[in-house]
Design a protein around this motif. Sequence first.
Motif, PDB file in Angstrom:
ATOM      1  N   ILE B  22       0.864  -1.170   0.000  1.00 58.35           N
ATOM      2  CA  ILE B  22       0.000   0.000   0.000  1.00 58.35           C
ATOM      3  C   ILE B  22       0.902   1.221   0.000  1.00 58.35           C
ATOM      4  O   ILE B  22       1.767   1.361   0.864  1.00 58.35           O
ATOM      5  N   GLU B  23       0.743   2.056  -1.029  1.00 59.52           N
ATOM      6  CA  GLU B  23       1.683   3.154  -1.219  1.00 59.52           C
ATOM      7  C   GLU B  23       0.963   4.493  -1.174  1.00 59.52           C
ATOM      8  O   GLU B  23       0.190   4.806  -2.068  1.00 59.52           O
ATOM      9  N   HIS B  24       1.215   5.240  -0.130  1.00 55.75           N
ATOM     10  CA  HIS B  24       0.672   6.599   0.016  1.00 55.75           C
ATOM     11  C   HIS B  24      -0.813   6.667  -0.273  1.00 55.75           C
ATOM     12  O   HIS B  24      -1.289   7.544  -0.991  1.00 55.75           O
ATOM     13  N   LEU B  25      -1.541   5.723   0.261  1.00 57.20           N
ATOM     14  CA  LEU B  25      -2.969   5.652  -0.025  1.00 57.20           C
ATOM     15  C   LEU B  25      -3.752   6.714   0.753  1.00 57.20           C
ATOM     16  O   LEU B  25      -3.637   6.833   1.968  1.00 57.20           O
ATOM     17  N   SER B  26      -4.536   7.501   0.011  1.00 54.04           N
ATOM     18  CA  SER B  26      -5.447   8.459   0.644  1.00 54.04           C
ATOM     19  C   SER B  26      -6.819   8.270   0.052  1.00 54.04           C
ATOM     20  O   SER B  26      -6.957   7.957  -1.132  1.00 54.04           O
ATOM     21  N   LYS B  36      -5.442   8.689   5.335  1.00 51.57           N
ATOM     22  CA  LYS B  36      -4.463   9.750   5.103  1.00 51.57           C
ATOM     23  C   LYS B  36      -3.084   9.173   4.855  1.00 51.57           C
ATOM     24  O   LYS B  36      -2.436   8.705   5.788  1.00 51.57           O
ATOM     25  N   ASP B  37      -2.669   9.186   3.620  1.00 49.17           N
ATOM     26  CA  ASP B  37      -1.310   8.834   3.237  1.00 49.17           C
ATOM     27  C   ASP B  37      -0.793   7.588   3.976  1.00 49.17           C
ATOM     28  O   ASP B  37       0.171   7.664   4.729  1.00 49.17           O
ATOM     29  N   ILE B  38      -1.436   6.484   3.727  1.00 46.92           N
ATOM     30  CA  ILE B  38      -1.043   5.250   4.404  1.00 46.92           C
ATOM     31  C   ILE B  38      -0.087   4.451   3.536  1.00 46.92           C
ATOM     32  O   ILE B  38      -0.336   4.265   2.347  1.00 46.92           O
ATOM     33  N   GLU B  69     -13.079  -0.013  -3.775  1.00 49.68           N
ATOM     34  CA  GLU B  69     -13.007   1.449  -3.711  1.00 49.68           C
ATOM     35  C   GLU B  69     -11.784   1.886  -4.506  1.00 49.68           C
ATOM     36  O   GLU B  69     -10.772   1.192  -4.543  1.00 49.68           O
ATOM     37  N   GLN B  70     -11.910   3.059  -5.126  1.00 50.89           N
ATOM     38  CA  GLN B  70     -10.775   3.610  -5.876  1.00 50.89           C
ATOM     39  C   GLN B  70     -10.074   4.647  -4.993  1.00 50.89           C
ATOM     40  O   GLN B  70     -10.747   5.491  -4.407  1.00 50.89           O
ATOM     41  N   PRO B  71      -8.747   4.594  -4.920  1.00 50.64           N
ATOM     42  CA  PRO B  71      -8.028   5.578  -4.103  1.00 50.64           C
ATOM     43  C   PRO B  71      -8.198   6.995  -4.646  1.00 50.64           C
ATOM     44  O   PRO B  71      -8.334   7.172  -5.851  1.00 50.64           O
ATOM     45  N   THR B  72      -8.216   7.970  -3.734  1.00 46.03           N
ATOM     46  CA  THR B  72      -8.185   9.367  -4.167  1.00 46.03           C
ATOM     47  C   THR B  72      -6.757   9.712  -4.575  1.00 46.03           C
ATOM     48  O   THR B  72      -6.523  10.445  -5.522  1.00 46.03           O
ATOM     49  N   ALA B  73      -5.805   9.180  -3.830  1.00 46.00           N
ATOM     50  CA  ALA B  73      -4.395   9.350  -4.197  1.00 46.00           C
ATOM     51  C   ALA B  73      -3.644   8.113  -3.740  1.00 46.00           C
ATOM     52  O   ALA B  73      -4.093   7.396  -2.852  1.00 46.00           O
ATOM     53  N   GLY B  74      -2.491   7.870  -4.338  1.00 47.50           N
ATOM     54  CA  GLY B  74      -1.715   6.696  -3.990  1.00 47.50           C
ATOM     55  C   GLY B  74      -2.270   5.455  -4.655  1.00 47.50           C
ATOM     56  O   GLY B  74      -3.187   5.535  -5.471  1.00 47.50           O
ATOM     57  N   GLY B 228      -7.679   7.432  10.404  1.00 48.90           N
ATOM     58  CA  GLY B 228      -7.216   7.355   9.019  1.00 48.90           C
ATOM     59  C   GLY B 228      -5.709   7.350   8.855  1.00 48.90           C
ATOM     60  O   GLY B 228      -5.205   7.348   7.745  1.00 48.90           O
ATOM     61  N   GLU B 229      -4.989   7.348   9.984  1.00 47.65           N
ATOM     62  CA  GLU B 229      -3.532   7.291   9.883  1.00 47.65           C
ATOM     63  C   GLU B 229      -3.003   6.035  10.535  1.00 47.65           C
ATOM     64  O   GLU B 229      -3.554   5.570  11.535  1.00 47.65           O
ATOM     65  N   LEU B 230      -1.937   5.508   9.959  1.00 46.65           N
ATOM     66  CA  LEU B 230      -1.321   4.340  10.555  1.00 46.65           C
ATOM     67  C   LEU B 230      -0.388   4.844  11.658  1.00 46.65           C
ATOM     68  O   LEU B 230       0.652   5.425  11.365  1.00 46.65           O
ATOM     69  N   VAL B 231      -0.790   4.644  12.923  1.00 47.96           N
ATOM     70  CA  VAL B 231       0.001   5.239  13.997  1.00 47.96           C
ATOM     71  C   VAL B 231       1.018   4.275  14.591  1.00 47.96           C
ATOM     72  O   VAL B 231       1.915   4.692  15.311  1.00 47.96           O
ATOM     73  N   SER B 232       0.867   2.989  14.277  1.00 46.87           N
ATOM     74  CA  SER B 232       1.809   2.053  14.864  1.00 46.87           C
ATOM     75  C   SER B 232       1.894   0.817  13.987  1.00 46.87           C
ATOM     76  O   SER B 232       0.914   0.396  13.382  1.00 46.87           O
ATOM     77  N   LEU B 233       3.082   0.289  13.852  1.00 44.32           N
ATOM     78  CA  LEU B 233       3.279  -0.894  13.032  1.00 44.32           C
ATOM     79  C   LEU B 233       4.388  -1.698  13.676  1.00 44.32           C
ATOM     80  O   LEU B 233       5.497  -1.185  13.842  1.00 44.32           O
TER      81      LEU B 233
END
Lengths: 250, 267
Positions: B22-26, B36-38, B69-74, B228-233
């Motif tokens: 998943i690349e910069h998915l928004s 948000k930019d995941i 769903e289609q990404p808005t960005a990424g 909407g943000e990845l806060v921990s991985l």
Amino acid sequence: MNQITAILEGIGSTIQLLFRAASYTPSLWRQRARFIDQCYQIGYTTLPIVAILSFFIGSVLALQAGYSMSNFGAKQFIGSLVGLSMARELGPVMAAILLAGRVGSAIAAELASMKVYQEVDALVTMNIPPAKILVLPRLAAVLVMMPVLAIIADLVGWFGGAIISKYTQSIAIEPEAYFSVLRRFMVFKDVLNGLIKAEVFGFAIVLVCCNIGLNTRGGPREIGASVTKAVVVSLILILVLDYFVTKALM
Amino acid sequence: MACSPTRNPFSHTESPAVGVSIEHLSKKFGSMQVLKDISFSVDPGEIFVLMGPSGSGKSVLLKHIVGLEQPTAGRVLVDGRDASLEDTREHVHMALVFQAGALFNSLSVYDNLALYPREHQVADEAGIREKVMRALQILSLENAAQKSPSELSGGMKKRVAIARALVMEPQLMLYDEPTSELDPVMSATISEIIATLKDEYHVTTIVVSHDRELALGIADRVGILMGGELVSLGTPAELKTPKDPRVAEFLYPKIDLKNPRFKKLET
Ligand SMILES: Nc1ncnc2c1ncn2[C@@H]1O[C@H](COP(=O)(O)OP(=O)(O)OP(=O)(O)O)[C@@H](O)[C@H]1O
Ligand SMILES: [Mg+2]
């Protein structure tokens, strides 16, 4: 402006859906169970109401014709008037209107609820295109059943006219005379025209109702909105197409 | 190949596992930014558990992975292919267990499971029957085979949805809260199924879950989505002592009767 783009979008997505569904035509044989089920849904369940309505339409036509034609002593031609009106116009149009109300609404409701409850999404993730298993069998079934419905409408309408012509005192025309005039002034092309019309109406109704159902967005409330929209659009479509098909077949 | 006795009935042993990146998915719905930019990737054969508060965008993220769903960005790549393209589903077998089940209401439970193998002609009717009954058995649903989905309880629907996904023999399996409505034993069974599919058949798995036991028990890595943000991985071991206070609060909320959260909202 918004309305116009919405209409154009609707036309665009309907045509797209048609091409998608058509591209799966070879799968129809494997889907024969679904096709037969849809024939039953579309044809068999609509038949009684088509018959009842056509009977009364034929009767009313005969009554009105008797009323106006006896003024100039032409009431023996009632048979041809009822025959032609039913075959060329009222048979197909009535069958189509009933199809819109009975089948179009049901299709829109079923597909809209499948969309809202994510069943359509599930099909997509399973790589089973909705156009293939939901739309194609319905389109094929309506192509087969619509002429049948139209012919039944014609026949029942003619008989309705004949019965009324015989038993109404001011008309009193024997069925033999009625049908011989009907036969004399009608050619096969008149019936065929009507069947082509019916085919066009039926196909358009099913396609549009499928498209409206599948494009439903939102919650359960939108299912009702889609059904209403499907029926209204179908009725408008019948009348608009009627003009163009009649003109094209002149 | 198809008939070798050791072949798992629920997995394409012949198809190699696939990775997801998943690349910069928004994603925006109207003006609302849901993702948000995941960016993260899931390795082939990995079990990735995604956790996060309700409404943080987990289901939306899963829908991007299966291309609903289609990404808005990424973008999202599955086995190197853009997930938003239709063809990707032709090449990669994916199954998504929907949060609400998404069972076909007009079909019986049996036919729900049999639809995919029938449409894709993976076996003859007897072979399909065997696969379907096996899946129903694993989820203790044998008696429900002829029922219609409307006659099932919430947890049963969930199990049917899982069984239906198993029958699809996917290379990439996505679960949206598979255990949320199940009893503890059934939850444990699901965890075992997920782990077995990975160990023996290398199925790549992404699980959205609130179930901490499941996450810490079977995950290779856990991602936490908030707003909407990845806060921990990180690995489950790392999550036992989270550094981020938001993550700590989310994973190990303390029930404080003297100072309840809903009262803090009022002031
Ligand atoms: N189709 C849509 N149109 C508009 N907004 C949407 C749509 N789908 C989801 N949302 C919004 O996106 C946000 C995230 O939704 P999502 O379903 O991904 O949450 P979730 O993390 O799965 O929550 P839960 O744990 O409760 O299932 C929500 O605020 C939701 O309202
Ligand atoms: Mg969700």
